[in-house]
Each structure stands twice: as structure tokens, then as C-alpha cells.
Design an enzyme around this catalytic site. Structure first.
Site, PDB file in Angstrom:
ATOM      1  N   HIS A 210      23.114 -65.615 -23.890  1.00  0.00           N
ATOM      2  CA  HIS A 210      22.137 -64.610 -23.463  1.00  0.00           C
ATOM      3  C   HIS A 210      20.745 -64.964 -24.002  1.00  0.00           C
ATOM      4  O   HIS A 210      19.751 -64.918 -23.266  1.00  0.00           O
ATOM      5  CB  HIS A 210      22.588 -63.242 -23.987  1.00  0.00           C
ATOM      6  CG  HIS A 210      21.616 -62.131 -23.753  1.00  0.00           C
ATOM      7  ND1 HIS A 210      21.796 -61.161 -22.787  1.00  0.00           N
ATOM      8  CD2 HIS A 210      20.444 -61.808 -24.367  1.00  0.00           C
ATOM      9  CE1 HIS A 210      20.786 -60.311 -22.821  1.00  0.00           C
ATOM     10  NE2 HIS A 210      19.954 -60.681 -23.778  1.00  0.00           N
ATOM     11  N   GLU A 211      20.683 -65.343 -25.277  1.00  0.00           N
ATOM     12  CA  GLU A 211      19.382 -65.682 -25.876  1.00  0.00           C
ATOM     13  C   GLU A 211      18.817 -66.974 -25.293  1.00  0.00           C
ATOM     14  O   GLU A 211      17.602 -67.103 -25.117  1.00  0.00           O
ATOM     15  CB  GLU A 211      19.518 -65.792 -27.402  1.00  0.00           C
ATOM     16  CG  GLU A 211      19.902 -64.490 -28.094  1.00  0.00           C
ATOM     17  CD  GLU A 211      18.989 -63.337 -27.713  1.00  0.00           C
ATOM     18  OE1 GLU A 211      17.774 -63.556 -27.578  1.00  0.00           O
ATOM     19  OE2 GLU A 211      19.498 -62.217 -27.534  1.00  0.00           O
TER      20      GLU A 211
ATOM     21  N   GLU B 263      16.835 -58.152 -19.348  1.00  0.00           N
ATOM     22  CA  GLU B 263      18.089 -58.096 -20.094  1.00  0.00           C
ATOM     23  C   GLU B 263      19.291 -58.159 -19.150  1.00  0.00           C
ATOM     24  O   GLU B 263      20.293 -58.814 -19.447  1.00  0.00           O
ATOM     25  CB  GLU B 263      18.141 -56.823 -20.939  1.00  0.00           C
ATOM     26  CG  GLU B 263      17.137 -56.783 -22.073  1.00  0.00           C
ATOM     27  CD  GLU B 263      17.278 -57.964 -23.012  1.00  0.00           C
ATOM     28  OE1 GLU B 263      18.414 -58.292 -23.395  1.00  0.00           O
ATOM     29  OE2 GLU B 263      16.252 -58.578 -23.344  1.00  0.00           O
TER      30      GLU B 263
END
Length: 642
Positions: free
Chosen positions: A158-159, A243
Site C-alpha cells: 500500500h505504501e 487511499e
């Protein structure tokens, strides 16, 4: 939405941020002016108050932006982060390093610097920086303790999505810009804190002046609350959709939803959640965290609701199940490393993973590729890239991995990778190293080239460079300046250096420059294809000739195949530059400053030139990957087969 469309969207988001910031500043100035007008009734005082307010906001923003110029590690250190050593033996930290190394190799970007927020028991993480070359990933101690390897991999993927898609750069700029509109509130609170140090006796003695200061402090907090309101609103507006996209990218990369969904469930099922202990720090970085760092109303939430994020990954999941997990974890909180042992994942984090996957093939393999598919792969790693990265990492000899993490060995290791196979050229390059860095460094470079690096396969050179880069960038600036001068001298020691070695040297140069001055060396380009036709022609001609040595007819066909991709109506003749690869010195700047969508065409054109015969071998694939990385278009570990 592919990488280039993400980049274009990020540029539009930057313009949107400026507009929202201007509206916030206008609202604050108007409120100050109204207060001054009712207090004094003087137009002159209103004018001066407007100028003073603008000066405070502008100077505060400039100060914060300047303080963040050093990149992502500044943010991690300010939040109390501790850097993870390359040779750590802590099992949780070793696991973290291995996961990040594998994802970095799979993504085609340098290994980020790693920090742990030791005081935070909540499950959270963030990526900070201006570009992949200065990226930093910070993870809370709670995430290391509670998440198993699959869940940690989902969080890190995700990062990495934020690193690859340009979100990280917008996030750090947002920190600097919003600091200014929060400044009046900060000043008011500091004034109250200072007054709180006095006693009632002193308050009574001073009288009216203290009341004036108290009124100013309260007015600063009240007006500053407008800045807080707009700051949270801006972060929420910029962050939420990204996100969702980052969650989707992580699933696409790992090819399983259980890891990321499991991490989100643990956030919802544990009392610590994802909250950070440093409330002020969490407020400033809330828009770049994996989970909510603060408890805020839904209007100001920087992330979608937790249950919604889980249900996007697992549509059948219900709120009642989260309550059940909360009850079971209340008395027996999960332990990530123990779960790894039960799931059979603990072996992934041995120093070597040679036994996990087959070793790299010894014979070169040719692939059939499609230029459009390769361009679509840029900054979009998938599960096969991750499996290839594990395979590549496992194939790197342990002594070379150790050298990559050694501050004293990183420089000679990278310089040795740039030496030409021709003994005469290599001797001239050795002399260039000796002139720049001394006899001892020149000897180390030659020993590494003749020893550990001699039999290193072509497919392992970029992964090794990616692992060595965070060690290199941790060196003092004078050493890095000398290293860059040495690369320049080594590259130009003899015009016969190979195209791959030239491009690898250029890639290292670009990455070191970006790490030294992150905020200066990366920006959204605006140039169109029509303004860089000469540079296109030079790059394609050099690539075509390098791929077809001694066969000018094939080189011309390769050149035309690439040119038709980017300039279908163009009529630029095939004219290889006299000075060969060194002619590329003049093309990188203009090509790197192109509009993101124009860069997509460039990647397709270079791919078409490299694969004009519909086949790409390992050496050609690594050349293509190196050229793309130099232009800030990272290709993942596996090229998509047509």
C-alpha cells in the site's frame, strides 16, 4: 488508471491544492480584518493587519517547506523514528527489511530507508519523500508486533503505491503548505502556555496589558481554528480517494486480499487501533498514514471508514465479525511472528531465500513483448513481479548483499559495476577512480570487479544497486559529491563504454542528486513531444545501434520502429551521433521534463526500438529497465509477455 495518468492527475491535484490553500488564506485574512475593523474602525489598521497576516502565513509555510527539503527521513525523525540497520538481527526488523527489499526490487525503485516508531503501539505506517530516490518508510512497533508477514506485505505494498504514483510528493508538499494556515492557532496556544506560567498575583499586578495579551491569544486560537478547519478539510479532500486506489494497487500487487484485509481487521479489533501517541505529529501527517492517526469526525477523516475498506476487499465481511474479533483479541492480542510460524511463513525471513524458488536461469531467455503493454507496466508491479523479486533476492550471493549494506563498501561496489569488460577501457576507468577518490578506492573497485562481481548475472545488477542505494545515500554530502564526480569521470574515461554501463552510471547519478536535494530534482514536466524531437532521435539512434552492433540496416529498422511510435508523422533521419553513448548527456534533461502522457509514448518508443525483432533478451530487458528508471518511469521486475 496507469502510472502516467496518475502523474497527470497528481499535477492537477497540485493545482487544486493551491486553489484550496488560497481560499483558506482568504478566509483567515477576512476574519482578521473583521476583528480589527470592529476593534479599531481604522482602514489603515485593517490594511496592516491583512499584510501582517499574509506575512505570518507565507513565512510559516516557507519555513516548513524549507525544513522538509531534505526529504522523507526528516518526517520520520520528527515523529521519533529509529532507523533500521541493514544488518539487524531483530526478527521483526529483519522481516520488515526483507519484505521492503523484495517489493523495491519488484517495483524497480531504490530500497527506501526504514524507520520504526518505537513508542507507538497502534498499527500504522507511512511513506514520505519527494521521489523514490529519497523515500522513507516508517512503521510503528505495533504493526511489527501484531501483523503477520502477509499482512505486513499488504501494508508495505500500500505504501509503495504512494511512492510510485506521486502521492508521496503531494503529501510532503501539503505538510509545508498547511503549516502556514495553522500558524495563528499555534501562536495563540503558545501565548496561552506562556501566560500559564504566571501566577494570579502577577496577573492582578499587570492588569490591562495581560488582558490584552489574553484577548490576542484567544483571538489567534479562534481565527486559527479556521485554518485547522480548512487544513483538515483539504487533507480529507486530497487523501480519501488515493487511499482507496492504494488499497486496490496493493491487492493487485500481492494477488491476495487476506493480508491487507487482515491488517485492517486488526486495526479495528485492537484497542490501540491505528492511532499515534504524538497527537500533534499525527495531526500534521494524518493524510499520509496507512490508517487514521486521530479520532476525527467523518467530515475530516483522511481515510474511508475502516469497515468500508475491509468490505471493498472482502464484500461478505460484516460489522458483527469485527466485534467478535475485538472480543477474542481483548484477552489474547495477536502476535505476528507467532502467526508466521503457524502459517509456515517464518522461513521467508532467513538471510538467504535460495531454497524458496528456483535459481535464476543460466542461459539468456528471449521474450516477445508489446510496447503498449510494457508502458502500462510502469510503476505497476504485479504478483509475478513479486515472485521474480524473491527469486532475484535469493539469487544474490550473501557476500554481495552484505557489501550492499556496508557504508565503507557501497561506493566501490557500485563503481565496480560500471567497469567495462574491455581491459583497456577498464584500466582507463581505474585511473579515473584513482584521480577522484584515491589509490585505495581504485584498488577496492578493481578487486570487487575481478572477484565477487565477475560472474554476477545481468539480471542481478539492478537489484544489487537498489539494495546498495540507501547505504550510499546515508553517506555525508562531501563523500556523495565526490562519488558523483567520480561517476562522471569514469563514464567519460573512454567513449567506448557500453550503453548499459553508461545508463546505469547515469541512473546512479540521477538518484544521488535526487537524494541530496529531493525538492529540487523532481517536478511534473510539461514539455510536449514536438519540442524534444531532436532528443528523441538521438536516444533512439543510440539504442538502435547498441542493440545491433555492426548491422546498420537492422539498426535503422529498429530506429524507425521506435520513431513511428512517438512521431508517426515525423521524418527524422537515422543519424547515430559521432560520440556514441556520450551524446545522451544532453538528452536526459529535456526528456525527463516531458508531460507524463508524452513520457508514456517515449517508453513505448524505446521498447519498440529494443524489441524491433519482437524479441527481448535479458541484457536488453535490463537496458530498457535502466533507461526507464533514469527517466523516473520505473519498470517492475518482469516484462509483460505479449
Amino acid at each position: 488508471m496507469n502510472f502516467f495518468e496518475h502523474q497527470a492527475q497528481a499535477r492537477r491535484n497540485s493545482a487544486r491544492l493551491v486553489l484550496l490553500f488560497a481560499l483558506a488564506v482568504t478566509a483567515i485574512v477576512v476574519m482578521v480584518d473583521v476583528l480589527v475593523w470592529f476593534s479599531t474602525g481604522s482602514p489603515r489598521m485593517v490594511l496592516w493587519s491583512s499584510l501582517l497576516t499574509l506575512a505570518v502565513i507565507g513565512l510559516a509555510s516557507l519555513y516548513r517547506i524549507r525544513s522538509l527539503r531534505a526529504g522523507g527521513e526528516v518526517v520520520a525523525v520528527q515523529l521519533g523514528g529509529t532507523e533500521v540497520a541493514a544488518d539487524t538481527r531483530d526478527p521483526a526488523l529483519r522481516r520488515l527489511r526483507n519484505v521492503v527489499e523484495e517489493i523495491a526490487i519488484a517495483s524497480g525503485v531504490p530500497m527506501p530507508r526504514l524507520y520504526v516508531l518505537e513508542q507507538d503501539a497502534g498499527i500504522n505506517a507511512f511513506a514520505a519523500g519527494y521521489s523514490p530516490a529519497d523515500a522513507t518508510i516508517a512503521v510503528t512497533r505495533g504493526a511489527l508486533q501484531r501483523l503477520n508477514r502477509d499482512e505486513l506485505q499488504g501494508v508495505i505494498a500500500h505504501e509503495f503505491s504512494h511512492i510510485l504514483n506521486g502521492d508521496m510528493r503531494l503529501n510532503i508538499r501539503l505538510m509545508g503548505v498547511l503549516f502556514g494556515i495553522l500558524m495563528l492557532s499555534v501562536i495563540g496556544k503558545r501565548m496561552l502556555m506562556h501566560m500559564g506560567g504566571g501566577s494570579r498575583v502577577r496577573l492582578g499586578r499587570v492588569g490591562a496589558p495581560v488582558l490584552v495579551v489574553l484577548a490576542m491569544a484567544l483571538a489567534g486560537i479562534a481565527i486559527g481554528s479556521i485554518g485547522v478547519f480548512f487544513g483538515r478539510l483539504i487533507k480529507a479532500a486530497v487523501s480519501r480517494q488515493r487511499e482507496i486506489l492504494a488499497d486496490a494497487s496493493a491487492v493487485q500487487f500481492t494477488r491476495q486480499t487476506e493480508g491487507l484485509a487482515g491488517a485492517l481487521k486488526k486495526i479495528g479489533g485492537l484497542d490501540e487501533g491505528s492511532h499515534l501517541a504524538d497527537r500533534a505529529g499525527a495531526e500534521e501527517v494524518s493524510h499520509m498514514l496507512f490508517g487514521e492517526g486521530l479520532r476525527l469526525s467523518s467530515w475530516f477523516a483522511t481515510h474511508p471508514p475502516l469497515l468500508e475498506r475491509i468490505q471493498r476487499l472482502q464484500p461478505g465481511f460484516r460489522a458483527e465479525q469485527l466485534q467478535t474479533l475485538r472480543g477474542s483479541w481483548f484477552s489474547a492480542p495477536p502476535d505476528g511472528l507467532s502467526e508466521d510460524r503457524v502459517m509456515g511463513l517464518a522461513g521467508h525471513d532467513a538471510v538467504s531465500v535460495d531454497a524458496l524458488l528456483p535459481s535464476m536461469p543460466g542461459t539468456p531467455r528471449q521474450l516477445r513483448v508489446d510496447p503498449a503493454q510494457v508502458a502500462a507496466q510502469v510503476a505497476t508491479p504485479a504478483d509475478d513481479d513479486y515472485q521474480q523479486a524473491v527469486r532475484l533476492a535469493g539469487s544474490l550471493p550473501a557476500p554481495l548483499r552484505a557489501l550492499a549494506g556496508d557504508r565503507a563498501a557501497a561506493q566501490p561496489l557500485l563503481l565496480a559495476m560500471l567497469l567495462d569488460a574491455d581491459a583497456t577501457v577498464a584500466a582507463q576507468q581505474r585511473e579515473a577512480v584513482r584521480m577522484q577518490l584515491g589509490e585505495a578506492m581504485a584498488d577496492s573497485v578493481m578487486q570487487l570487479a575481478a572477484g565477487p562481481l565477475r560472474d554476477l548475472q545481468a539480471a542481478l545488477r539492478l537489484p544489487l544497486a537498489a539494495l546498495a542505494f540507501p547505504t550510499l545515500r546515508s553517506l555525508p554530502r562531501p563523500q556523495l559529491d565526490a562519488f558523483m564526480r567520480c561517476i562522471e569521470a569514469l563514464t567519460h574515461a573512454d567513449g567506448r563504454i557500453s550503453l548499459f554501463e553508461y545508463c546505469l552510471s547515469r541512473l546512479l547519478l540521477v538518484q544521488v542528486q535526487a537524494a541530496l536535494d529531493p525538492s529540487r530534482h523532481l517536478h511534473f514536466g510539461r514539455r510536449k513531444t514536438t519540442s524534444v524531437q531532436k532528443e528523441f532521435a538521438t536516444l533512439l539512434a543510440v539504442v538502435a545501434r547498441a542493440g545491433n552492433p555492426g548491422d546498420e540496416a537492422s539498426a535503422r529498422r529498429a530506429y524507425l520502429a521506435g520513431l513511428q511510435r512517438i512521431l508517426p508523422q515525423g521524418h527524422l533521419p537515422y543519424a547515430p551521433p559521432v560520440n556514441g553513448v556520450l551524446a545522451l548527456d544532453a538528452v536526459w534533461g529535456p526528456l525527463d521534463s516531458m508531460d507524463p502522457l508524452a513520457k508514456q509514448l517515449l517508453v513505448e518508443a524505446v521498447t519498440a526500438t529494443v524489441s524491433h525483432n519482437q524479441r527481448v533478451n535479458v541484457a536488453e530487458a535490463e537496458l530498457l529497465r535502466t533507461i526507464c528508471a533514469t527517466l523516473h518511469c520505473p519498470l517492475p521486475a518482469m516484462l509483460q509477455v505479449a
